[in-house]
Design a protein around this motif. Structure first.
Motif, PDB file in Angstrom:
ATOM      1  N   TYR A 453       0.467  -0.809   0.360  1.00  0.00           N
ATOM      2  CA  TYR A 453       0.579  -0.119  -0.019  1.00  0.00           C
ATOM      3  C   TYR A 453       0.305   1.293  -0.038  1.00  0.00           C
ATOM      4  O   TYR A 453       0.552   2.642  -0.502  1.00  0.00           O
ATOM      5  N   GLN A 454       1.837   1.544   0.176  1.00  0.00           N
ATOM      6  CA  GLN A 454       2.890   2.459   0.450  1.00  0.00           C
ATOM      7  C   GLN A 454       2.914   3.172  -0.547  1.00  0.00           C
ATOM      8  O   GLN A 454       2.772   4.474  -0.860  1.00  0.00           O
ATOM      9  N   SER A 455       2.870   2.750  -1.652  1.00  0.00           N
ATOM     10  CA  SER A 455       2.863   3.648  -2.886  1.00  0.00           C
ATOM     11  C   SER A 455       1.111   3.869  -3.755  1.00  0.00           C
ATOM     12  O   SER A 455       1.378   5.104  -4.777  1.00  0.00           O
ATOM     13  N   HIS A 456       0.613   3.553  -2.681  1.00  0.00           N
ATOM     14  CA  HIS A 456      -0.975   3.873  -3.397  1.00  0.00           C
ATOM     15  C   HIS A 456      -1.623   5.010  -2.569  1.00  0.00           C
ATOM     16  O   HIS A 456      -2.418   5.267  -2.870  1.00  0.00           O
ATOM     17  N   ALA A 457      -0.950   4.555  -1.082  1.00  0.00           N
ATOM     18  CA  ALA A 457      -2.129   5.690  -0.387  1.00  0.00           C
ATOM     19  C   ALA A 457      -1.241   7.154  -0.060  1.00  0.00           C
ATOM     20  O   ALA A 457       0.377   7.595  -0.128  1.00  0.00           O
TER      21      ALA A 457
END
Ligand SMILES: [Zn+2]
Length: 494
Positions: A453-457
């Motif tokens: 999720y890091q790159s989407h959040a």
């Protein structure tokens, strides 16, 4: 050349009141012999062992022992422990003689009367094969490594990453270490240091340059590039284990150079100890986290309910975050998951489209949360069955059983029959959602969820809420841990 392969995988959380039983292993998928080799040839550490050994020019015979996996949960019963040990010992006995044993273990499994399950397993294997047959085992970064585990094996090869994105790679490293010992004649000399500290998982992110563990991972990987070093690892341990030998561990195994191993191990242990305070996480009070999530007009906000992380062995039915989310009106999908077999059954009985008023949560563990009553529409019934890759896994089949989606306003409550990866994008997709376009997603995971999720959040917050896997664990009651131990004892010298 005959090489025996096997797996025992379960991470215990002794605060979870639900015992782990034989049925949990059988449900997850016990495999034996040739069937295990065939089914696991591209999955997790076993897959890496199998692919590595098949590529050796010596063409060793792969001897499948047994695969014994169960999802992280409470202390295993003593009966379960004895069954597991019998499975491993009897399968190996039938196949003797073998030239080596390669095992994929977790390293933080606890049973009633057996606080060091993997130590007992390795000791039993050593007893069977004798002192000359190499035994190499892989371990999770949250293993509680013990003297018994070290003394019963030739090398212990640890994951280097959290989120655990190197599960398969660790299997490859394990097989490479075995090759150096068995084929190339390396003489393993292991230094093992227990550091009297236990740290929360939230900031032990080895993939984030701002995290304290990032440099440690780079250091260990650099050590392994030195041909004198067979393997080097740091196990920051699963904190929710009330057991006598709890603590962080460093292991360095060299080829024949005991002094080198000792020196590297001592120096590295000191640098980990010096940075211990950098592991203390910043938690956002639950009310504030949900309010901040609500204040964003768009973009994905991920709330980590780490205290009820099903990947940390918590029961997965804490309703604190759900309760707070239900207080707001949202402008898009809000996804929150719980383990609630009774409510899944009630939803199935009521049928899709029906309105259901039901108590929810606080059943599997009723000390840290209590049931709340919700009224929601049954939106969907589905099977939580999928394959995960990423944190924890490469091609790992998961079956969390019959499941339901209940909907209250924009809040979709995903209810499963069994525990499992309640953070995985594959899970949310199985429930019919695109996790990356949600407004809010609750991940029952302290750190591993970041891999997905890091790159989407737009924002990620780790919330402070009660549960069986709290980040500030040292405020809870432990009776069996060794003292002094940091952070329980803050003035400790090491
Ligand atoms: Zn772990």
């Amino acid at each position: 050349m005959r090489i025996a392969l096997g797996q025992l995988w379960q991470e215990t959380n002794t605060f979870n009141p639900l015992p782990t039983t034989r049925a949990d292993f059988e449900q997850f998928g016990v495999l034996r012999g040739a069937e295990m080799i065939a089914a696991m040839s591209d999955t997790n550490e076993l897959g890496a062992f199998i692919q590595s050994l098949r590529a050796w020019p010596e063409r060793p015979e792969l001897v499948g022992l047994v695969r014994l996996p169960a999802w992280p949960s409470g202390t295993a019963t003593n009966e379960t422990f004895r069954w597991l040990l019998d499975e491993i010992v009897n399968s190996l006995k039938r196949e003797l003689p073998v030239d080596a044993v390669l095992l994929a273990l977790h390293g933080a499994m606890v049973a009633d009367g057996a606080p060091d399950v993997e130590g007992e397993v390795l000791a039993a294997v050593r007893q069977l094969v004798g002192p000359k047959i190499p035994i190499v085992a892989t371990l999770d970064l949250h293993a509680n490594v013990t003297r018994k585990m070290v003394e019963s094996s030739d090398a212990l090869v640890l994951f280097h990453t959290a989120p655990h994105i190197d599960v398969f790679e660790t299997g490859l490293r394990g097989a490479r270490v075995l090759r150096r010992v068995l084929v190339e004649g390396a003489k393993p000399k292991t230094a093992f240091q227990k550091i009297p500290m236990v740290v929360p998982a939230e900031r032990a992110n080895t993939q984030n340059p701002e995290s304290v563990s990032y440099a440690f991972r780079e250091h260990l990987q650099a050590l392994e590039h030195d041909s004198r070093v067979l393997t080097a690892g740091l196990a920051t341990v699963q904190p929710w284990l009330d057991i006598p030998e709890l603590g962080t561990s460093v292991i360095v195994t060299t080829d024949g150079e005991a002094d080198l191993a000792e020196g590297l191990c001592r120096e590295f242990s000191q640098s980990v100890w010096r940075r211990r305070r950098d592991y203390l996480p910043e938690l956002v009070p639950l009310e504030e986290a949900v309010r901040r999530a609500h204040d964003h007009s768009d973009g994905l906000v991920v709330l980590s309910d780490s205290a009820d992380a099903t990947t940390s062995g918590a029961p997965g039915d804490s309703n604190w975050v759900l309760h707070e989310l239900l207080k707001y009106k949202w402008s898009g999908p809000v996804l929150v998951a719980l383990v609630a077999p009774e409510v899944v059954s009630a939803a199935a009985k009521a049928g899709v489209g029906a309105e259901l008023t039901t108590p929810l949560g606080g059943v599997r563990d009723n000390r840290f949360s209590h049931p709340i009553t919700i009224t929601a529409r049954v939106e969907r019934l589905f099977e939580s069955k999928f394959v995960i890759s990423g944190h924890l896994a490469k091609n790992l089949p998961i079956d969390m059983g019959f499941s339901a989606v209940l909907r209250s306003g924009d809040v979709s409550i995903l209810l499963t029959t069994r525990s499992g990866p309640h953070f995985a994008p594959e899970f949310f997709r199985a429930a019919g959602f695109d996790p990356f376009t949600a407004r809010v997603l609750v991940a029952k995971s302290p750190c591993g969820f970041r891999a997905a999720y890091q790159s989407h959040a737009r924002e990620i917050m780790v919330v402070r809420a009660p549960g069986c896997a709290p980040s500030d664990f040292w405020h809870y009651e432990y009776r069996n841990i060794p003292r002094p131990l940091w952070p329980w004892d803050d003035d400790l010298k090491f």
